[in-house]
Design a protein around this motif. Structure first.
Motif, PDB file in Angstrom:
ATOM      1  N   VAL A 131       0.822  -1.217   0.000  1.00  0.00           N
ATOM      2  CA  VAL A 131       0.000   0.000   0.000  1.00  0.00           C
ATOM      3  C   VAL A 131       0.855   1.266   0.000  1.00  0.00           C
ATOM      4  CG1 VAL A 131      -1.721   1.299   1.311  1.00  0.00           C
ATOM      5  CG2 VAL A 131      -1.950  -1.165   1.084  1.00  0.00           C
ATOM      6  N   GLU A 132       2.067   1.189   0.518  1.00  0.00           N
ATOM      7  CA  GLU A 132       2.935   2.373   0.511  1.00  0.00           C
ATOM      8  C   GLU A 132       3.176   2.880  -0.914  1.00  0.00           C
ATOM      9  OE1 GLU A 132       7.485   0.916  -0.010  1.00  0.00           O
ATOM     10  OE2 GLU A 132       6.892   1.396   2.044  1.00  0.00           O
ATOM     11  N   GLN A 133       3.207   1.954  -1.879  1.00  0.00           N
ATOM     12  CA  GLN A 133       3.375   2.343  -3.281  1.00  0.00           C
ATOM     13  C   GLN A 133       2.149   3.112  -3.769  1.00  0.00           C
ATOM     14  OE1 GLN A 133       6.186   0.954  -5.652  1.00  0.00           O
ATOM     15  NE2 GLN A 133       7.094   1.165  -3.625  1.00  0.00           N
ATOM     16  N   ALA A 134       0.972   2.625  -3.392  1.00  0.00           N
ATOM     17  CA  ALA A 134      -0.271   3.300  -3.757  1.00  0.00           C
ATOM     18  C   ALA A 134      -0.333   4.694  -3.144  1.00  0.00           C
ATOM     19  CB  ALA A 134      -1.467   2.465  -3.315  1.00  0.00           C
ATOM     20  N   ASN A 135       0.037   4.798  -1.877  1.00  0.00           N
ATOM     21  CA  ASN A 135      -0.021   6.089  -1.181  1.00  0.00           C
ATOM     22  C   ASN A 135       0.903   7.114  -1.826  1.00  0.00           C
ATOM     23  OD1 ASN A 135      -1.871   5.048   0.638  1.00  0.00           O
ATOM     24  ND2 ASN A 135      -0.326   4.522   2.175  1.00  0.00           N
ATOM     25  N   LEU A 136       2.115   6.655  -2.197  1.00  0.00           N
ATOM     26  CA  LEU A 136       3.065   7.565  -2.842  1.00  0.00           C
ATOM     27  C   LEU A 136       2.541   8.000  -4.205  1.00  0.00           C
ATOM     28  CD1 LEU A 136       5.788   8.993  -3.069  1.00  0.00           C
ATOM     29  CD2 LEU A 136       6.775   6.842  -3.903  1.00  0.00           C
ATOM     30  N   CYS A 137       1.991   7.055  -4.934  1.00  0.00           N
ATOM     31  CA  CYS A 137       1.459   7.360  -6.261  1.00  0.00           C
ATOM     32  C   CYS A 137       0.320   8.380  -6.166  1.00  0.00           C
ATOM     33  CB  CYS A 137       0.968   6.084  -6.930  1.00  0.00           C
ATOM     34  SG  CYS A 137       0.541   6.293  -8.682  1.00  0.00           S
ATOM     35  N   LYS A 138      -0.569   8.166  -5.238  1.00  0.00           N
ATOM     36  CA  LYS A 138      -1.691   9.096  -5.053  1.00  0.00           C
ATOM     37  C   LYS A 138      -1.188  10.491  -4.729  1.00  0.00           C
ATOM     38  CE  LYS A 138      -5.948   9.766  -2.395  1.00  0.00           C
ATOM     39  NZ  LYS A 138      -6.818   9.229  -1.311  1.00  0.00           N
TER      40      LYS A 138
END
Length: 286
Positions: A239-246
């Motif tokens: 999820v850290e990847q998703a959060n950074l992308c967002k």
């Protein structure tokens, strides 16, 4: 006021002409216009000397030289898999009567000595240039919309933000894409060894290469319209990847759309909604 009204009408006409409708209706209006949508299949076309450099091409009989060409990039941690991995997406696009040429491509894998992300980006570029040269003969456009899953999503986003091909990618869709390969969580996670093989060096040897190969650090105002999908139960792309992308997408003025599904794992189990969103995104932004 008279001239203002005329200008408004003129701009309305122009904007209507720029709208793209990718879905051919099941029953088009009028008897004469009721033409069935049929896709011509051309399978295993070579675009290079390697056995891995081939693709399938699907051409709808209603195609035109304006609608985008959808390029599909398969998953497989950059080292395994082939275009058959995304045949279900091809079938879904066809079942939705998408009036676009569809390209399902293979690319060289890191399981072959000497292949890194650099060679994989070159494969994408080589194929797109080939299709661009043949576009008039095929009666298709050169507006390429690259859709990738997992490793394919990473490559799609990285290519879309690279100088290769002089911005041939007019749009990008990344489904569960690893966007930050320098992340310690990623490097120590399920595909950590695959990331090292993709770069060709360890993180200790070349940390800058990991940043260079991370699409999120290449994202900028000139980036093509980008739509992404992440899952909350993804154990491969955390999820850290998703959060950074967002965070990066929302802070940029480039056209983008972020989608997060809390219950989805890495192995996406429902394609219907993402494909509908991808189609609408293309209609709106390409």
């Amino acid at each position: 006021m008279k001239y203002l009204s005329l200008l408004i009408v003129w701009f309305t006409i122009i904007s209507c002409k720029n709208e793209i409708e990718l879905i051919v209706p099941e029953t088009p209006p009028g008897i004469v216009n009721d033409v069935p949508l049929v896709y011509e299949e051309k399978l295993d076309i070579a675009y290079g000397k390697s056995l891995s450099q081939n693709y399938d091409l699907y051409l709808p009989n209603t195609r035109n030289e304006r609608n985008p060409v959808i390029i599909l990039l398969h998953p497989g941690a950059w080292r395994i898999g082939d275009k058959t991995f995304v045949n279900s997406i091809v079938k879904s696009l066809i079942s939705k009567r998408v009036n676009c040429a569809i390209v399902n491509m293979n690319y060289r894998l890191t399981s072959t000595a000497g292949v890194t992300y650099v060679e994989q980006l070159e494969d994408i570029n080589t194929l797109l240039l080939k299709i661009k040269r043949e576009a008039k003969t095929l009666k298709i456009s050169t507006n390429f919309f690259i859709v990738g899953l997992s490793a394919g999503g990473h490559l799609a986003m990285l290519y879309g933000n690279s100088p290769l091909g002089n911005k041939l990618a007019k749009g990008v869709a990344g489904i569960v894409p690893p966007i930050n390969l320098s992340s310690k969580t990623m490097r120590e996670g399920n595909i950590g060894t695959d990331i090292t093989k993709l770069i060709g060096k360890t993180y200790a040897e070349a940390p800058n290469e990991y940043i260079k190969a991370s699409p999120i650090f290449q994202y900028n105002l000139a980036s093509p319209p980008t739509i992404v999908f992440f899952g909350g139960k993804d154990e491969t792309v955390p999820v850290e990847q998703a959060n950074l992308c967002k965070q990066v997408l929302s802070s940029s003025r480039a056209k983008s759309e972020f989608n997060f599904y809390a219950e989805q794992p890495h192995e996406w189990n429902n394609w219907n909604e993402p494909i509908d969103k991808i189609i609408k995104f293309a209609e709106k932004n390409l």
